[in-house]
Write a protein that holds these residues in place. Structure first.
Motif, PDB file in Angstrom:
ATOM      1  N   GLN A  75       0.809  -1.216   0.000  1.00 27.99           N
ATOM      2  CA  GLN A  75       0.000   0.000   0.000  1.00 27.99           C
ATOM      3  C   GLN A  75       0.844   1.267   0.000  1.00 27.99           C
ATOM      4  O   GLN A  75       0.377   2.333  -0.406  1.00 27.99           O
ATOM      5  CB  GLN A  75      -0.946  -0.001   1.206  1.00 27.99           C
ATOM      6  N   ALA A  76       2.090   1.158   0.447  1.00 31.05           N
ATOM      7  CA  ALA A  76       2.962   2.330   0.479  1.00 31.05           C
ATOM      8  C   ALA A  76       3.524   2.678  -0.893  1.00 31.05           C
ATOM      9  O   ALA A  76       3.972   3.808  -1.108  1.00 31.05           O
ATOM     10  CB  ALA A  76       4.110   2.096   1.462  1.00 31.05           C
ATOM     11  N   LEU A  77       3.499   1.731  -1.808  1.00 29.32           N
ATOM     12  CA  LEU A  77       4.118   1.941  -3.123  1.00 29.32           C
ATOM     13  C   LEU A  77       3.111   2.525  -4.109  1.00 29.32           C
ATOM     14  O   LEU A  77       2.014   1.992  -4.278  1.00 29.32           O
ATOM     15  CB  LEU A  77       4.649   0.616  -3.668  1.00 29.32           C
ATOM     16  N   PRO A  78       3.470   3.582  -4.801  1.00 26.91           N
ATOM     17  CA  PRO A  78       2.596   4.134  -5.841  1.00 26.91           C
ATOM     18  C   PRO A  78       2.752   3.342  -7.129  1.00 26.91           C
ATOM     19  O   PRO A  78       3.748   2.636  -7.340  1.00 26.91           O
ATOM     20  CB  PRO A  78       3.127   5.559  -6.015  1.00 26.91           C
ATOM     21  N   GLU A  79       1.745   3.428  -7.972  1.00 21.26           N
ATOM     22  CA  GLU A  79       1.891   2.868  -9.316  1.00 21.26           C
ATOM     23  C   GLU A  79       2.795   3.790 -10.127  1.00 21.26           C
ATOM     24  O   GLU A  79       2.778   5.007  -9.932  1.00 21.26           O
ATOM     25  CB  GLU A  79       0.506   2.730  -9.979  1.00 21.26           C
ATOM     26  N   PRO A  80       3.646   3.259 -11.044  1.00 17.26           N
ATOM     27  CA  PRO A  80       3.764   1.849 -11.431  1.00 17.26           C
ATOM     28  C   PRO A  80       4.766   1.050 -10.596  1.00 17.26           C
ATOM     29  O   PRO A  80       5.023  -0.111 -10.897  1.00 17.26           O
ATOM     30  CB  PRO A  80       4.227   1.956 -12.878  1.00 17.26           C
ATOM     31  N   LEU A  81       5.343   1.670  -9.538  1.00 18.51           N
ATOM     32  CA  LEU A  81       6.323   0.959  -8.725  1.00 18.51           C
ATOM     33  C   LEU A  81       5.723  -0.274  -8.063  1.00 18.51           C
ATOM     34  O   LEU A  81       6.390  -1.298  -7.926  1.00 18.51           O
ATOM     35  CB  LEU A  81       6.886   1.888  -7.649  1.00 18.51           C
ATOM     36  N   ARG A  82       4.450  -0.178  -7.649  1.00 21.77           N
ATOM     37  CA  ARG A  82       3.832  -1.326  -6.999  1.00 21.77           C
ATOM     38  C   ARG A  82       3.779  -2.522  -7.933  1.00 21.77           C
ATOM     39  O   ARG A  82       4.083  -3.651  -7.531  1.00 21.77           O
ATOM     40  CB  ARG A  82       2.437  -0.981  -6.505  1.00 21.77           C
ATOM     41  N   ALA A  83       3.402  -2.304  -9.171  1.00 22.57           N
ATOM     42  CA  ALA A  83       3.335  -3.399 -10.141  1.00 22.57           C
ATOM     43  C   ALA A  83       4.715  -4.024 -10.350  1.00 22.57           C
ATOM     44  O   ALA A  83       4.851  -5.248 -10.458  1.00 22.57           O
ATOM     45  CB  ALA A  83       2.766  -2.901 -11.456  1.00 22.57           C
ATOM     46  N   GLU A  84       5.742  -3.177 -10.416  1.00 24.25           N
ATOM     47  CA  GLU A  84       7.112  -3.674 -10.579  1.00 24.25           C
ATOM     48  C   GLU A  84       7.538  -4.485  -9.364  1.00 24.25           C
ATOM     49  O   GLU A  84       8.124  -5.571  -9.494  1.00 24.25           O
ATOM     50  CB  GLU A  84       8.055  -2.491 -10.788  1.00 24.25           C
ATOM     51  N   PHE A  85       7.231  -3.975  -8.164  1.00 18.41           N
ATOM     52  CA  PHE A  85       7.552  -4.689  -6.928  1.00 18.41           C
ATOM     53  C   PHE A  85       6.830  -6.028  -6.880  1.00 18.41           C
ATOM     54  O   PHE A  85       7.437  -7.071  -6.572  1.00 18.41           O
ATOM     55  CB  PHE A  85       7.154  -3.832  -5.725  1.00 18.41           C
ATOM     56  N   GLU A  86       5.543  -6.023  -7.164  1.00 19.85           N
ATOM     57  CA  GLU A  86       4.759  -7.255  -7.100  1.00 19.85           C
ATOM     58  C   GLU A  86       5.304  -8.304  -8.062  1.00 19.85           C
ATOM     59  O   GLU A  86       5.388  -9.485  -7.719  1.00 19.85           O
ATOM     60  CB  GLU A  86       3.292  -6.960  -7.413  1.00 19.85           C
ATOM     61  N   ARG A  87       5.649  -7.890  -9.265  1.00 17.68           N
ATOM     62  CA  ARG A  87       6.157  -8.845 -10.253  1.00 17.68           C
ATOM     63  C   ARG A  87       7.435  -9.524  -9.751  1.00 17.68           C
ATOM     64  O   ARG A  87       7.571 -10.754  -9.819  1.00 17.68           O
ATOM     65  CB  ARG A  87       6.414  -8.126 -11.575  1.00 17.68           C
TER      66      ARG A  87
END
Length: 267
Positions: free
Chosen positions: A214-226
């Motif tokens: 929840q702390a990560l903004p898009e598109p960083l969250r998508a990159e982190f999740e991948r």
């Protein structure tokens, strides 16, 4: 630390697996006819509702600091069962409680061992305190989460997120014996057999990884999740029969020892 929001639907994806420790915990509570029962960190309420089935004459209150969780839990309100929003760190009963239960919640409270004396004071004589916390913070699921969050691409956003932590059963036993309890403390490692794609990620995204995601903004969250999913799938490889997630949990069930009546024979 910034508190992250809870999403009941995400948390309840693995409701059966998450309910088993609650059942194992509460089955060791020996209270027969308590008047007042409190479930601290009750989440979406479906497990708290089982306490009303066990103790139908009791006043049972589920407490959680998440508006989202309590909103979901209130569907179970009826008779003596109710729910309220409150922070465990500030919660105090208006009158002595016979049973305090906390299932997989105290690990989110920094320095939660310091709360034990206050919880003990809130219990009636012979009252019961029962709690369960995860003991798996050294496992790959959490270690990989910390390593990914420390990457310079993500670390600036993850610096102040909530970090769960807990102690071992021997530590809690010592704390509560010192406070005058009879203590039963143990640990269990469950082997959860999860199904579906990215099963371990879906499990932890509803709990331990929630603050980071929840702390990560898009598109960083998508990159982190991948990247995190890839690491988890290597650490917990899917099999033809599912993905095995070992999960250690720490249990404590303690009964307050009532103070003996004063000896008036020598008066």
């Amino acid at each position: 630390m910034r508190p992250a929001a809870w999403h009941p639907a995400t948390y309840l994806q693995f409701a059966d697996e998450r309910s088993r420790p609650f059942v194992d915990l509460t089955s060791r509570v020996g209270a027969s006819r308590p008047c007042r029962v409190v479930d601290l960190g009750c989440g979406p309420g479906q497990l708290t509702a089982t306490l009303a089935d066990r103790w139908p004459e009791a006043e049972i209150v589920g407490v959680d600091n998440s508006e989202e969780m309590i909103s979901s839990a209130r569907q179970y309100s009826s008779g003596g069962l109710s729910f309220s929003v409150a922070d465990i760190r500030n919660w105090r009963p208006q009158e002595p409680v016979d049973v305090i239960i906390s299932n997989a919640a105290l690990q989110w409270v920094p320095e939660h061992r310091s709360l034990l004396p206050r919880l003990a004071d809130g219990l009636a004589p012979d009252g019961w305190l029962a709690f369960q916390v995860p003991g798996n913070f050294g496992e790959p699921s959490h270690r990989l989460l910390r390593e990914c969050a420390a990457d310079p691409r993500f670390s600036g956003h993850c610096r102040d997120v909530e970090v769960p932590d807990a102690s071992g059963p021997e530590t809690y036993l010592a704390d509560l014996v010192t406070l005058g309890f009879r203590v039963d403390a143990w640990e269990t490692t469950y082997l959860h057999l999860l199904t579906g794609q990215d099963a371990v990620f879906r499990w932890i995204s509803g709990t331990g990884a929630r603050p980071v995601l929840q702390a990560l903004p898009e598109p960083l969250r998508a990159e982190f999740e991948r990247e995190y999913k890839e690491l988890l799938n290597r650490a917990y490889p899917p099999r033809s029969y599912g993905t095995v997630l070992p999960f250690r949990r720490v249990f404590v069930v303690a009964q307050k020892v009532a103070e003996p009546a004063p000896d008036l024979s020598a008066a």
